[in-house]
Design a protein around this motif. Structure first.
Motif, PDB file in Angstrom:
ATOM      1  N   ALA A  40       0.712  -1.384   0.035  1.00 52.96           N
ATOM      2  CA  ALA A  40       0.060  -0.103   0.090  1.00 52.96           C
ATOM      3  C   ALA A  40       0.964   1.251  -0.134  1.00 52.96           C
ATOM      4  O   ALA A  40       0.475   2.283  -0.601  1.00 52.96           O
ATOM      5  CB  ALA A  40      -0.938   0.042   1.333  1.00 52.96           C
ATOM      6  N   HIS A  41       2.118   0.994   0.726  1.00 54.61           N
ATOM      7  CA  HIS A  41       2.801   2.373   0.782  1.00 54.61           C
ATOM      8  C   HIS A  41       4.216   2.134   0.167  1.00 54.61           C
ATOM      9  O   HIS A  41       5.240   2.982   0.382  1.00 54.61           O
ATOM     10  CB  HIS A  41       3.023   2.878   2.170  1.00 54.61           C
ATOM     11  CG  HIS A  41       1.782   2.911   2.961  1.00 54.61           C
ATOM     12  ND1 HIS A  41       0.814   4.085   2.519  1.00 54.61           N
ATOM     13  CD2 HIS A  41       1.142   2.243   3.925  1.00 54.61           C
ATOM     14  CE1 HIS A  41      -0.373   3.596   3.663  1.00 54.61           C
ATOM     15  NE2 HIS A  41      -0.014   2.716   4.059  1.00 54.61           N
ATOM     16  N   SER A  42       4.265   1.297  -0.685  1.00 52.99           N
ATOM     17  CA  SER A  42       5.552   1.165  -1.566  1.00 52.99           C
ATOM     18  C   SER A  42       5.243   1.172  -3.136  1.00 52.99           C
ATOM     19  O   SER A  42       4.274   0.809  -3.559  1.00 52.99           O
ATOM     20  CB  SER A  42       6.114  -0.300  -1.028  1.00 52.99           C
ATOM     21  OG  SER A  42       5.498  -1.392  -1.589  1.00 52.99           O
ATOM     22  N   ASN A  43       6.414   1.598  -3.749  1.00 54.29           N
ATOM     23  CA  ASN A  43       6.283   1.772  -5.260  1.00 54.29           C
ATOM     24  C   ASN A  43       7.409   1.131  -5.589  1.00 54.29           C
ATOM     25  O   ASN A  43       8.646   0.874  -5.027  1.00 54.29           O
ATOM     26  CB  ASN A  43       6.265   3.021  -5.617  1.00 54.29           C
ATOM     27  CG  ASN A  43       4.897   3.957  -5.298  1.00 54.29           C
ATOM     28  OD1 ASN A  43       4.100   3.496  -5.357  1.00 54.29           O
ATOM     29  ND2 ASN A  43       5.101   5.262  -4.613  1.00 54.29           N
ATOM     30  N   ALA A  44       7.347   0.666  -7.056  1.00 55.07           N
ATOM     31  CA  ALA A  44       8.511  -0.012  -7.737  1.00 55.07           C
ATOM     32  C   ALA A  44       9.579   1.166  -8.080  1.00 55.07           C
ATOM     33  O   ALA A  44       9.112   2.378  -8.234  1.00 55.07           O
ATOM     34  CB  ALA A  44       7.920  -0.665  -9.133  1.00 55.07           C
ATOM     35  N   ARG A  45      10.743   0.737  -8.457  1.00 48.98           N
ATOM     36  CA  ARG A  45      11.391   1.717  -9.030  1.00 48.98           C
ATOM     37  C   ARG A  45      11.069   2.590 -10.246  1.00 48.98           C
ATOM     38  O   ARG A  45      10.581   1.627 -11.072  1.00 48.98           O
ATOM     39  CB  ARG A  45      13.126   1.260  -9.273  1.00 48.98           C
ATOM     40  CG  ARG A  45      13.549   0.491  -8.010  1.00 48.98           C
ATOM     41  CD  ARG A  45      15.202  -0.315  -8.160  1.00 48.98           C
ATOM     42  NE  ARG A  45      15.079  -1.044  -9.251  1.00 48.98           N
ATOM     43  CZ  ARG A  45      14.915  -2.275  -9.284  1.00 48.98           C
ATOM     44  NH1 ARG A  45      14.222  -2.847  -8.196  1.00 48.98           N
ATOM     45  NH2 ARG A  45      14.597  -3.176 -10.381  1.00 48.98           N
ATOM     46  N   SER A  46      11.447   3.651 -10.374  1.00 46.39           N
ATOM     47  CA  SER A  46      10.729   4.286 -11.478  1.00 46.39           C
ATOM     48  C   SER A  46      11.101   3.905 -12.773  1.00 46.39           C
ATOM     49  O   SER A  46      10.586   3.942 -13.866  1.00 46.39           O
ATOM     50  CB  SER A  46      11.219   5.587 -11.327  1.00 46.39           C
ATOM     51  OG  SER A  46      12.884   6.019 -11.435  1.00 46.39           O
ATOM     52  N   ASP A  47      12.340   3.114 -12.886  1.00 46.76           N
ATOM     53  CA  ASP A  47      12.819   2.755 -14.116  1.00 46.76           C
ATOM     54  C   ASP A  47      12.472   1.284 -14.262  1.00 46.76           C
ATOM     55  O   ASP A  47      12.758   0.514 -15.289  1.00 46.76           O
ATOM     56  CB  ASP A  47      14.286   2.900 -14.327  1.00 46.76           C
ATOM     57  CG  ASP A  47      15.221   1.934 -13.162  1.00 46.76           C
ATOM     58  OD1 ASP A  47      14.531   1.802 -12.231  1.00 46.76           O
ATOM     59  OD2 ASP A  47      16.064   1.813 -13.354  1.00 46.76           O
ATOM     60  N   ALA A  48      12.021   0.565 -13.244  1.00 43.68           N
ATOM     61  CA  ALA A  48      11.566  -0.831 -13.367  1.00 43.68           C
ATOM     62  C   ALA A  48      10.510  -1.271 -14.055  1.00 43.68           C
ATOM     63  O   ALA A  48       9.355  -0.402 -14.319  1.00 43.68           O
ATOM     64  CB  ALA A  48      11.403  -1.512 -12.206  1.00 43.68           C
ATOM     65  N   LEU A  49      10.548  -2.308 -14.915  1.00 45.47           N
ATOM     66  CA  LEU A  49       9.171  -2.915 -15.710  1.00 45.47           C
ATOM     67  C   LEU A  49       8.386  -3.881 -14.629  1.00 45.47           C
ATOM     68  O   LEU A  49       8.916  -4.724 -13.809  1.00 45.47           O
ATOM     69  CB  LEU A  49       9.786  -3.523 -16.786  1.00 45.47           C
ATOM     70  CG  LEU A  49      10.529  -2.839 -17.677  1.00 45.47           C
ATOM     71  CD1 LEU A  49      10.943  -3.313 -18.698  1.00 45.47           C
ATOM     72  CD2 LEU A  49       9.894  -1.615 -18.192  1.00 45.47           C
ATOM     73  N   THR A  50       7.044  -3.926 -14.978  1.00 45.78           N
ATOM     74  CA  THR A  50       6.118  -4.898 -14.404  1.00 45.78           C
ATOM     75  C   THR A  50       5.596  -5.644 -15.627  1.00 45.78           C
ATOM     76  O   THR A  50       4.946  -4.971 -16.319  1.00 45.78           O
ATOM     77  CB  THR A  50       5.130  -4.472 -13.826  1.00 45.78           C
ATOM     78  OG1 THR A  50       5.705  -3.785 -12.228  1.00 45.78           O
ATOM     79  CG2 THR A  50       4.086  -5.350 -13.314  1.00 45.78           C
ATOM     80  N   LEU A  51       5.905  -6.944 -15.769  1.00 45.15           N
ATOM     81  CA  LEU A  51       5.387  -7.849 -17.068  1.00 45.15           C
ATOM     82  C   LEU A  51       4.106  -8.192 -16.276  1.00 45.15           C
ATOM     83  O   LEU A  51       4.109  -8.975 -15.378  1.00 45.15           O
ATOM     84  CB  LEU A  51       6.403  -8.887 -17.406  1.00 45.15           C
ATOM     85  CG  LEU A  51       7.476  -8.468 -18.289  1.00 45.15           C
ATOM     86  CD1 LEU A  51       8.348  -7.239 -17.705  1.00 45.15           C
ATOM     87  CD2 LEU A  51       8.252  -9.505 -18.632  1.00 45.15           C
ATOM     88  N   VAL A  52       3.126  -8.195 -17.173  1.00 47.04           N
ATOM     89  CA  VAL A  52       1.622  -8.882 -17.051  1.00 47.04           C
ATOM     90  C   VAL A  52       1.453  -9.937 -18.196  1.00 47.04           C
ATOM     91  O   VAL A  52       1.539  -9.456 -19.348  1.00 47.04           O
ATOM     92  CB  VAL A  52       0.657  -7.671 -16.983  1.00 47.04           C
ATOM     93  CG1 VAL A  52       1.054  -7.178 -15.644  1.00 47.04           C
ATOM     94  CG2 VAL A  52       0.703  -6.840 -18.122  1.00 47.04           C
ATOM     95  N   PHE A  53       0.943 -10.945 -17.712  1.00 50.69           N
ATOM     96  CA  PHE A  53       0.802 -12.083 -18.880  1.00 50.69           C
ATOM     97  C   PHE A  53      -0.748 -12.627 -18.837  1.00 50.69           C
ATOM     98  O   PHE A  53      -1.348 -13.086 -17.795  1.00 50.69           O
ATOM     99  CB  PHE A  53       1.622 -13.278 -18.500  1.00 50.69           C
ATOM    100  CG  PHE A  53       3.123 -12.991 -18.321  1.00 50.69           C
ATOM    101  CD1 PHE A  53       3.727 -13.555 -19.523  1.00 50.69           C
ATOM    102  CD2 PHE A  53       3.807 -12.290 -17.479  1.00 50.69           C
ATOM    103  CE1 PHE A  53       5.233 -13.084 -19.543  1.00 50.69           C
ATOM    104  CE2 PHE A  53       5.275 -12.286 -17.459  1.00 50.69           C
ATOM    105  CZ  PHE A  53       5.803 -12.497 -18.438  1.00 50.69           C
ATOM    106  N   ALA A  54      -1.112 -12.979 -19.894  1.00 52.43           N
ATOM    107  CA  ALA A  54      -2.538 -13.531 -20.079  1.00 52.43           C
ATOM    108  C   ALA A  54      -2.406 -14.795 -21.053  1.00 52.43           C
ATOM    109  O   ALA A  54      -1.697 -14.689 -22.206  1.00 52.43           O
ATOM    110  CB  ALA A  54      -3.244 -12.529 -20.870  1.00 52.43           C
ATOM    111  N   HIS A  55      -2.803 -15.878 -20.525  1.00 51.69           N
ATOM    112  CA  HIS A  55      -2.558 -17.236 -21.150  1.00 51.69           C
ATOM    113  C   HIS A  55      -3.579 -17.371 -22.376  1.00 51.69           C
ATOM    114  O   HIS A  55      -4.430 -16.610 -22.664  1.00 51.69           O
ATOM    115  CB  HIS A  55      -2.745 -18.339 -20.364  1.00 51.69           C
ATOM    116  CG  HIS A  55      -4.278 -18.291 -19.607  1.00 51.69           C
ATOM    117  ND1 HIS A  55      -5.341 -18.775 -20.139  1.00 51.69           N
ATOM    118  CD2 HIS A  55      -4.825 -17.835 -18.346  1.00 51.69           C
ATOM    119  CE1 HIS A  55      -6.476 -18.751 -19.374  1.00 51.69           C
ATOM    120  NE2 HIS A  55      -6.002 -18.086 -18.329  1.00 51.69           N
ATOM    121  N   ALA A  56      -3.340 -18.527 -23.064  1.00 47.83           N
ATOM    122  CA  ALA A  56      -4.136 -18.923 -24.192  1.00 47.83           C
ATOM    123  C   ALA A  56      -5.604 -19.702 -23.637  1.00 47.83           C
ATOM    124  O   ALA A  56      -5.652 -20.225 -22.403  1.00 47.83           O
ATOM    125  CB  ALA A  56      -3.273 -19.660 -25.067  1.00 47.83           C
TER     126      ALA A  56
END
Length: 358
Positions: A40-56
């Motif tokens: 709730a009170h933490s953020n990812a590094r501003s240059d970091a990526l979050t990958l999100v995956f959707a399956h077949a």
């Protein structure tokens, strides 16, 4: 775990957007370090990526795990790269995997005739937009990279059609099920196959051994097939088989999988949206060299017509010896292609990745 490979932490979530959306959404988060008890009170590094995956269609969110583990290996072993990955998330379609069990009651209300792919995209959108409870991560502060395979690629495209708008830094479409007006006969073939498929076994181990001996499943990477029988089956009895007390059956029932193939609208909406999407978001697309499921004619239509021209893609790749179910048969190759696309779209300065153009 492979000796010397980075440790990967996994945490499961159930996201609840009801009553405005009828389905709960199951997801898993993968990190190279143990995630905090609360974000709730933490953020990812501003240059970091979050990958999100959707399956077949017909598989489930855990099928991405060999790909995710390899991506973490490549990330940790590439000291010179300026690409930084914060975490990776996988989402289940409402009628697949663990989500199918949670949503069994609402799925019985009209979704056995037709299960829209658009609902998968809407669920992903609700999750990432925070339109519900159960996840305290603020994705609006993340640099999101969308990855989708087959139906999941269509769902990722459709997730960009809801408000508030999602902001993807890049998108990777893996053998997207984007088909023009020829879908009807093809969808009927898939529908009939799903309805006839065997869906009861004495045990998960028996299912694994049986599938492993069949030509179709034999093409799969054994890790993925093992994941399929560990996470894609549930014990009997179920609402589908209330009188069967022994054995296991598919979490995504044959009826639900067949209902997905009756959806002509969602695919058409994504097909028509593609030329606008590829100009707004760096979009990478990958096919297998083996035209076993989606004919080369349909692939070329997507690349040269539906997209507004092949030049609109950030990269186009064909993987040798792979067909439509590339994420199941060639997970390491898929991970390598995704990693290369990340280097191309998110390195500073961008790198020449020598992607294979058709």
């Amino acid at each position: 775990m492979v000796p010397g490979a980075p440790r990967v932490f996994c945490k499961s979530y159930v996201f609840d957007p009801r009553p405005r959306f009828p389905f709960r959404i199951t997801a898993k988060r993968y990190c190279a370090r143990e995630p905090p008890a609360s974000d709730a009170h933490s953020n990812a590094r501003s240059d970091a990526l979050t990958l999100v995956f959707a399956h077949a269609g017909g598989v489930h969110k855990e099928h991405w795990e060999p790909i995710i583990h390899r991506l973490f290996e490549e990330h940790s072993g590439s000291a010179e790269s300026s690409v930084s990955i914060e975490d990776m998330w996988t989402f289940a379609a409402p009628n697949h995997g663990d989500a199918a069990e949670l949503n069994e009651e609402p799925l019985a209300w009209g979704y056995e005739q037709m299960a829209p792919w658009e609902d998968y995209g809407r669920g992903i959108h609700a999750f990432l937009a925070g339109l519900g409870t159960g996840v305290d991560v603020n994705f609006s502060q993340r640099r999101l990279v969308a990855v989708g395979h087959s139906m999941g690629a269509v769902a990722m495209i459709l997730s960009t059609t809801f408000f508030p708008l999602l902001k993807f830094s890049s998108m990777h479409l893996i053998v997207p099920m984007l088909v023009g007006k020829k879908w009807n006969d093809f969808g009927l073939h898939l529908e009939k196959s799903a309805e006839k498929r065997r869906d009861i076994w004495p045990s998960a181990e028996d299912a694994f051994q049986t599938m492993k001996s069949r030509p179709t499943w034999r093409k799969w990477d054994e890790r993925v097939l093992r994941i399929y029988t560990e996470h894609g089956l549930r014990p009997l009895p179920t609402a589908e088989y209330p009188d069967r007390s022994d054995g296991v059956t598919l979490k995504c029932t044959g009826k639900q999988e067949a209902a997905m193939y009756r959806d002509h609208k969602s695919r058409a909406v994504a097909y028509k949206l593609l030329p606008h999407l590829v100009k707004e978001i760096p979009t990478h697309i990958t096919y297998g060299e083996v035209d076993d499921f989606v004919p080369a004619e349909w692939q070329n239509d997507v690349l040269n017509n539906a997209s507004g021209g092949i030049h609109n893609f950030a990269s186009v790749t064909k993987v040798p010896d792979a067909g439509h179910l590339i994420a199941q048969s060639h997970p390491d190759a898929v991970a390598d292609v995704i990693w290369t696309s990340l280097l191309q779209s998110h390195s500073h300065p961008p790198r020449d990745t020598s992607m294979v153009k058709l």
